[in-house]
Design an enzyme around this catalytic site. Structure first.
Site: not given
Length: 685
Positions: A537, A622, A657
């Site tokens: 991320s 995501d 995610h």
């Protein structure tokens, strides 16, 4: 046998212009998951990755089996007591999902099954339950379900007396619910359909159609998110509005759920505060009066404006106040100093004030589920890089400890004495000392030949703690050193550590990581041909930045769901989370921030040079980092890089995610990453 030819994404130049500056994005077209050509390209990349790593598939399966074998499959949480019941989360052998249950009054009582997520997950490629909330009369439980992995939860309500799940669903929520004192009303938070910003609080009356739910509060400022919770005292329902730098709370008596909410202290730019309630007072953790590392204040009920707040624990320059737990006779304070957790126990009458003793060089300790006011028992957790996680009940009067549970490492091979943990300090280029937590097998020698995996995050004030991992043993037992670089942008050394790694100081995050790498090489823990880096991320942004800046330091890099197209994303306020990020990265609609972000944005700075071997992972659904960021990044890297190193994009077409759901499915993703590293190190088994 010839290797397959890597896919090449077509180029369709797209002009992006702002501040009289033009960027040409050849891969902007990938920003359309409804386009069959986009899906085809992602599938081609998946097929290429699979073909190029086919020789490791057997090893991946072995790694998966090895990591799974260390996990106790028929496991359960330490029960906690709340409002007359013991609550338990357990797993059964061979099953991926948790079972939630409770027992009335005693652990010897019959088990009442709340939810079996294994049954509920059937037919779904992704399943996540979150936000369980029981009403005070023990009649209702609300819960949130996500079967897409975009963190848009559907809330449902179960009658705990009859076992019936009410026939309606509340869509597009954050999962959590907060009950009024009488159990007739549920407060919850909805998200914006497009941006997924949590922006509205509703009040639902049991048994009514959700379309009739009352909108209690709407947050107009799109840089703020909202949430709702009940104070530990059960007296108040609180609505929070928070941005990166500013807080605002509202409250109402839980016994008067239809009354209007009262603002606690109206928002003031850069005033942060959080609120707890006890007795006739509110307790406030805040940065008021320039308390960079926060301090504890209190105020009487009915006098909640900041001019009434008085100090309880003053600000300290070297100690970060992270939070508090309130008990009838004790105040427990969670602090951080010199990068390590500290738990301080104080009697309200001032007669007792001490810290829990922790002796490890690097560790993590934190308070856990402490729902009961009238108790002398504090429950906390402890672990380190070599010590499995423990849950401990601590008697704050006698100072006796009872270890309720220590994480079991199955297989009969684990002995913590076979591993060494240490904390070292690297000197950054501006003279700042950056801590690094390390763990390795005792047989490792500091001769520069060890493979080393360096991990970091470095954003949002998030700390990567020196936690224990059973999966990591598969690295350590094959000679890898594992290093966590506690770089600026986290909050490891206090709030200033965070402030010095964000906005117009963001470059410190990247140079800290690079300087830690150089230090590890200089100290002969590893060398550039054996040094690997990993981040996910915002940590994936870190990976993209450092390999543009110093690719020669790393032999291989793992970038999970990487946030790499920073400028374009931050200019698009329709994308989930963008507007709330302005206080983290800056707003590129302002030229100063645009220019600064453009200087480090990984996608914008890809150039014709050699890059390390790269494994990039993403999820089609995501909601945090859209799949097209890593897809575009990889396409540009493939076009410009001048080496013949591996470049893989692995897209999970079902997940978001957090990756795959289920505790064992996630291990398959770890096995892929480890196999990538081991293949580069020529480790075959």
């Amino acid at each position: 046998m010839n290797n397959p030819i890597p896919p090449r994404a077509k180029k369709i130049p797209h002009t992006l212009e702002i501040h009289n500056h033009v960027r040409i994005d050849d891969y902007f077209w990938l920003n359309d998951r409804e386009n069959p050509e986009v899906i085809d390209y992602l599938n081609q990349e998946n097929a290429y990755y699979k073909a190029m790593t086919a020789h490791t598939e057997s090893f991946q399966k072995d790694l998966f089996a090895e990591m799974k074998s260390r996990i106790k499959e028929d496991d359960s949480s330490v029960p906690y007591f709340y409002n007359g019941y013991y609550y338990i989360t357990r797993f059964e052998a061979g099953k991926d999902y948790p079972i939630y249950a409770r027992k009335k009054g005693s652990l010897e009582a019959a088990e009442e099954l709340l939810f079996d997520c294994n049954e509920m997950a059937k037919g779904h490629s992704y399943f996540q339950m979150s936000g369980l909330s029981v009403s005070e009369d023990n009649q209702w439980i609300s819960f949130g379900i996500d079967t897409v992995s975009r963190r848009q939860y559907v809330i449902q309500i179960k009658n705990l007396v009859t076992g019936e799940i009410l026939p309606y669903k509340i869509e597009n929520t954050t999962a959590g619910g907060t009950w009024s004192a009488d159990g007739m009303y549920l407060f919850y938070c909805r998200k914006d359909d497009k941006t997924l910003r949590a922006d509205t609080i509703y009040r639902h009356e049991i048994g009514t159609d959700p379309s009739q739910d009352v909108k209690v509060y709407y947050e107009k400022d799109d840089t703020f998110d909202v949430s709702v919770y009940k104070s530990k005292s059960k007296k108040y329902i609180m609505i929070t509005s928070e941005s990166t730098l500013t807080s605002e709370y509202q409250y109402v008596l839980a016994s008067e759920p239809t009354a209007p909410f009262t603002v606690f202290q109206k928002r003031t730019r850069e005033l942060e505060y959080s609120v707890s309630h006890y007795g006739n007072h509110f307790y406030i953790v805040t940065n008021k009066d320039g308390a960079t590392n926060f301090k504890l204040m209190k105020t009487e009920e009915g006098k909640t404006e900041k001019e009434y707040w008085v100090d309880v624990l003053p600000h300290r320059e070297e100690v970060l106040l992270e939070g508090i737990d309130i008990f009838k006779d004790f105040l427990v304070v969670s602090e951080r100093s010199e990068g390590l957790n500290k738990i301080r126990i104080m009697r309200w009458d001032g007669s007792v004030d001490y810290y829990l003793p922790f002796t490890s060089e690097t560790y993590m300790a934190y308070t856990t589920t402490n729902l009961d006011f009238d108790t002398t028992i504090l429950r906390y957790a402890y672990q380190s890089l070599t010590t499995p996680a423990s849950v401990i009940d601590f008697d704050m009067i006698t100072q006796e400890r009872i270890v309720l549970k220590e994480q079991e490492v199955l297989g009969g091979k684990f002995d913590k004495n076979n591993y060494i943990e240490e904390r070292i300090w690297a000197t950054a280029r501006d003279g700042v000392q950056v801590p690094i937590s390390l763990v390795y097998h005792k047989n490792c020698k500091k001769d520069g030949t060890n493979p080393l995996l360096q991990y970091a995050y470095g954003s949002y004030g998030v700390n990567i703690e020196p936690y224990f991992s059973t999966t990591r043993l598969s690295l350590l037992d094959r000679g890898f050193i594992y290093a966590i670089a506690h770089i600026r942008g986290g909050e490891d050394l206090g709030r200033k550590w965070y402030e010095d790694g964000k906005m117009l100081k963001k470059m410190n995050t990247f140079t800290d990581f690079i300087d830690c790498s150089r230090f590890l090489i200089e100290e002969k823990y590893t060398s550039p041909v054996h040094l690997y880096a990993e981040g996910g991320s915002a940590g994936g942004l870190l990976m993209g930045a450092v390999i543009n800046m110093n690719p020669e330091l790393y032999y291989g890099v793992i970038a999970q769901v990487p946030f790499v197209d920073v400028v374009t994303t931050m200019l698009d306020d329709t994308i989930p989370l963008t507007t709330g990020e302005y206080d983290e990265w800056g707003n590129p609609n302002e030229k100063e921030y645009y220019d600064y972000m453009l200087a480090y944005s990984p996608y914008d700075n890809v150039k014709a040079q050699n890059y390390p071997n790269l494994y990039i992972s993403t999820g089609l659904h995501d909601s945090q980092v859209q799949y097209w960021e890593p897809a575009k990044w990889l396409a540009k890297l493939r076009d410009l890089k001048t080496d013949t190193n591996f470049l893989f994009l692995d897209t999970n077409m079902d997940a978001g995610h957090g990756g795959a759901s289920g505790r064992f499915e996630a291990l398959k993703e770890v096995a892929k990453e480890f196999a990538f590293l081991f293949d580069l190190e020529k480790i075959k088994s």
